[in-house]
Write a protein that holds these residues in place. Structure first.
Motif, short mmCIF file in Angstrom:
data_model
loop_
_atom_site.label_atom_id
_atom_site.label_comp_id
_atom_site.label_asym_id
_atom_site.label_seq_id
_atom_site.Cartn_x
_atom_site.Cartn_y
_atom_site.Cartn_z
N ARG A 39 -9.70 12.22 -0.12
CA ARG A 39 -8.78 11.72 -1.16
C ARG A 39 -7.44 11.34 -0.53
O ARG A 39 -6.84 10.33 -0.89
CB ARG A 39 -8.58 12.79 -2.23
CG ARG A 39 -7.58 12.38 -3.31
CD ARG A 39 -7.50 13.42 -4.42
NE ARG A 39 -6.44 13.10 -5.35
CZ ARG A 39 -6.53 12.18 -6.32
NH1 ARG A 39 -7.66 11.49 -6.46
NH2 ARG A 39 -5.52 11.96 -7.13
N ALA A 40 -6.96 12.13 0.42
CA ALA A 40 -5.71 11.80 1.11
C ALA A 40 -5.85 10.48 1.87
O ALA A 40 -4.92 9.66 1.89
CB ALA A 40 -5.31 12.93 2.05
N ALA A 41 -7.03 10.26 2.49
CA ALA A 41 -7.25 9.01 3.21
C ALA A 41 -7.23 7.83 2.24
O ALA A 41 -6.67 6.76 2.55
CB ALA A 41 -8.57 9.06 3.97
N ASP A 42 -7.84 8.02 1.05
CA ASP A 42 -7.82 6.93 0.06
C ASP A 42 -6.39 6.63 -0.39
O ASP A 42 -6.01 5.47 -0.55
CB ASP A 42 -8.67 7.33 -1.15
CG ASP A 42 -10.16 7.44 -0.81
OD1 ASP A 42 -10.57 6.84 0.22
OD2 ASP A 42 -10.89 8.10 -1.56
N VAL A 43 -5.62 7.68 -0.58
CA VAL A 43 -4.22 7.47 -1.01
C VAL A 43 -3.44 6.74 0.08
O VAL A 43 -2.65 5.83 -0.21
CB VAL A 43 -3.57 8.82 -1.35
CG1 VAL A 43 -2.06 8.63 -1.60
CG2 VAL A 43 -4.22 9.43 -2.59
N MET A 44 -3.65 7.10 1.33
CA MET A 44 -2.95 6.40 2.42
C MET A 44 -3.40 4.95 2.53
O MET A 44 -2.63 4.07 2.94
CB MET A 44 -3.19 7.13 3.75
CG MET A 44 -2.50 8.48 3.84
SD MET A 44 -0.74 8.42 3.44
CE MET A 44 -0.13 7.34 4.74
N GLY A 45 -4.65 4.67 2.14
CA GLY A 45 -5.07 3.28 2.08
C GLY A 45 -4.28 2.51 1.04
O GLY A 45 -3.92 1.34 1.25
N GLN A 46 -3.99 3.18 -0.08
CA GLN A 46 -3.14 2.54 -1.10
C GLN A 46 -1.72 2.34 -0.57
O GLN A 46 -1.07 1.34 -0.88
CB GLN A 46 -3.13 3.40 -2.35
CG GLN A 46 -4.48 3.47 -3.07
CD GLN A 46 -4.43 4.38 -4.28
OE1 GLN A 46 -3.44 5.07 -4.52
NE2 GLN A 46 -5.51 4.39 -5.05
N VAL A 47 -1.23 3.29 0.22
CA VAL A 47 0.10 3.12 0.84
C VAL A 47 0.10 1.89 1.73
O VAL A 47 1.04 1.08 1.71
CB VAL A 47 0.47 4.39 1.65
CG1 VAL A 47 1.75 4.14 2.45
CG2 VAL A 47 0.65 5.57 0.72
N SER A 48 -0.95 1.75 2.54
CA SER A 48 -1.03 0.58 3.43
C SER A 48 -1.07 -0.72 2.64
O SER A 48 -0.38 -1.69 2.98
CB SER A 48 -2.28 0.71 4.31
OG SER A 48 -2.43 -0.44 5.14
N ALA A 49 -1.88 -0.74 1.56
CA ALA A 49 -1.97 -1.96 0.75
C ALA A 49 -0.63 -2.28 0.10
O ALA A 49 -0.20 -3.45 0.05
CB ALA A 49 -3.06 -1.80 -0.31
N THR A 50 0.05 -1.26 -0.39
CA THR A 50 1.37 -1.48 -1.00
C THR A 50 2.36 -2.00 0.03
O THR A 50 3.16 -2.89 -0.25
CB THR A 50 1.88 -0.17 -1.61
OG1 THR A 50 0.95 0.30 -2.58
CG2 THR A 50 3.23 -0.37 -2.28
N GLY A 51 2.32 -1.45 1.23
CA GLY A 51 3.22 -1.92 2.29
C GLY A 51 2.96 -3.36 2.66
O GLY A 51 3.89 -4.14 2.87
N ARG A 52 1.67 -3.74 2.77
CA ARG A 52 1.37 -5.13 3.09
C ARG A 52 1.84 -6.09 2.00
O ARG A 52 2.35 -7.17 2.27
CB ARG A 52 -0.14 -5.29 3.32
CG ARG A 52 -0.61 -4.79 4.68
CD ARG A 52 -2.02 -5.27 4.98
NE ARG A 52 -2.98 -4.73 4.02
CZ ARG A 52 -3.63 -3.59 4.19
NH1 ARG A 52 -3.41 -2.86 5.28
NH2 ARG A 52 -4.50 -3.17 3.29
N GLN A 53 1.68 -5.66 0.75
CA GLN A 53 2.14 -6.51 -0.34
C GLN A 53 3.66 -6.66 -0.30
O GLN A 53 4.20 -7.75 -0.51
CB GLN A 53 1.71 -5.92 -1.68
CG GLN A 53 2.10 -6.79 -2.88
CD GLN A 53 1.63 -6.18 -4.19
OE1 GLN A 53 1.10 -5.08 -4.21
NE2 GLN A 53 1.85 -6.91 -5.27
N ALA A 54 4.34 -5.55 0.00
CA ALA A 54 5.80 -5.62 0.09
C ALA A 54 6.24 -6.54 1.22
O ALA A 54 7.17 -7.35 1.06
CB ALA A 54 6.38 -4.22 0.31
#
Length: 383
Positions: free
Chosen positions: A209-224
């Motif tokens: 679950r932590a890995a999935d959340v960090m994937g969301q962090v990465s996606a959010t960072g790329r969008q930013a």
């Protein structure tokens, strides 16, 4: 050097240009004096040549003090005429100085100096028998010079006003981009911080679950990064190839994706919509999106991921009402410091551009509330 280059150089060195004009006037008058000497019995005197050389010198300062230059030229003419000089420089230099008055000073200075120039030329007539004809011709030429100078002054003022408008438009666009950058940075960073905290908390017991959340962090960072790249490209007046630079501005249809990001960060968000958007254009959708984004970002930053927020967007016949209320995760909200109200200032500016208003502040109970009323016309501009 092209025409624009010469114009820029002339603007940077005005006294050099005026000295060149004074030199051309002196050269032209010298040629006239030379021709007159060859056609008459009496040769030009040293006083005549001194008048040709000295009279144009004040023209070097014709931009800085045109009225004083005209008075100085007139005084030199009367002095040389009283000394017996017969110089063609008087009329040409006087008209050149008069043009400077009309070009660089208001009309109330131009016409009195024009009248003085007519008197100077009339006193310098060469054939008394044709005095009235010479006077009429001189008056016509003088009025024409004044009108030309005034027309140039009006045109220069018009061009200056256009340049000022262009600069204001650039400043407004830069301010708009600055607001966009603030919204993008504040929102995505708040989401990334919340997601990172969640991943850190769940990593010991649920590493997947932590890995999935960090994937969301990465996606959010790329969008930013994509949005920041596009905005910086606009700020620089350039654009880089790539899908992110061609992405449209967010609008009504992007609110759901925005809410999903906030939910992923831990905030429980309830969305209610009433009515349907009108044909208001993309600007209307952008301002509604940014207000919701700023309000939810503040909820995430100040109330934390355990808060609950309720978003209500009510579409009216000529506008929209936007309300975002959170419970503060059970804590009472406080007014932010004056230096921490950039987000609210941005919402106020956006709403004001559409004839609307924004109210924001702590609720009676725990939490914070934001309410915006916006008015649109059919193009999405102020009604």
């Amino acid at each position: 050097m092209n025409v624009h280059g010469w114009r820029v150089t002339a603007q940077q060195h005005p006294h050099v240009v005026d000295a060149g004009i004074a030199g051309l006037v002196a050269l032209g008058c010298g040629l006239v004096l030379t021709g007159r000497t060859g056609a008459t019995v009496e040769p030009a005197t040293a006083l005549d040549w001194a008048t040709v050389v000295l009279s144009p010198i004040p023209l070097i300062w014709r931009r800085d003090a045109p009225v004083l230059v005209f008075c100085a030229v007139t005084a030199l003419f009367w002095a040389s005429n009283a000394a017996g000089a017969q110089s063609p420089a008087a009329f040409v230099v006087s008209l050149t100085a008069l043009h400077a008055v009309a070009r660089y000073r208001p009309a109330r200075f131009a016409w009195p100096t024009a009248a003085l120039a007519v008197l100077v030329g009339f006193d310098n007539r060469l054939e008394p028998a044709r005095a009235w004809g010479a006077f009429a011709a001189l008056a016509a030429v003088t009025v024409a010079v004044v009108l030309i100078g005034m027309n140039q002054r009006t045109r220069a003022a018009y061009l200056s006003a256009l340049e000022d408008r262009a600069r204001l438009a650039v400043a407004e666009e830069r301010a708009r981009i600055a607001r966009e950058m603030h919204d993008v940075v504040a929102h995505h960073l708040a989401v990334m911080v919340a997601l990172s905290d969640g991943a850190a908390a769940t990593a010991p017991g649920a590493p997947q679950r932590a890995a999935d959340v960090m994937g969301q962090v990465s996606a959010t960072g790329r969008q930013a990064l994509g949005e920041m790249r596009r905005l910086v490209g606009l700020l620089r007046g350039t654009s880089e190839p790539g899908e992110s630079t061609r992405a449209p501005q967010p609008g009504f249809d992007d609110i759901d994706a925005l809410v999903d990001r906030i939910r992923a960060a831990g905030v429980r968000v309830i969305v209610r919509r009433e009515g349907t958007p009108g044909p208001w254009g993309p600007g209307a959708g952008l301002v509604v999106y940014r207000i919701v984004q700023e309000a939810l970002t503040n909820t995430l930053k100040h109330a934390g991921p355990r808060a609950t927020a309720e978003v209500t967007v009510r579409y009216l016949a000529d506008g929209a009402d936007v309300s975002v209320v959170d419970d503060g995760a059970g804590r009472a909200a406080r007014q932010p410091a004056p230096d921490g109200r950039h987000g609210l200032a941005g919402m106020l500016e956006r709403a004001a551009a559409y004839g609307g208003r924004v109210g924001a502040g702590p609720r009676d109970g725990p939490g914070w509330q934001v309410h915006a009323t916006l008015t649109f016309d059919r193009a999405g501009t102020r009604a």
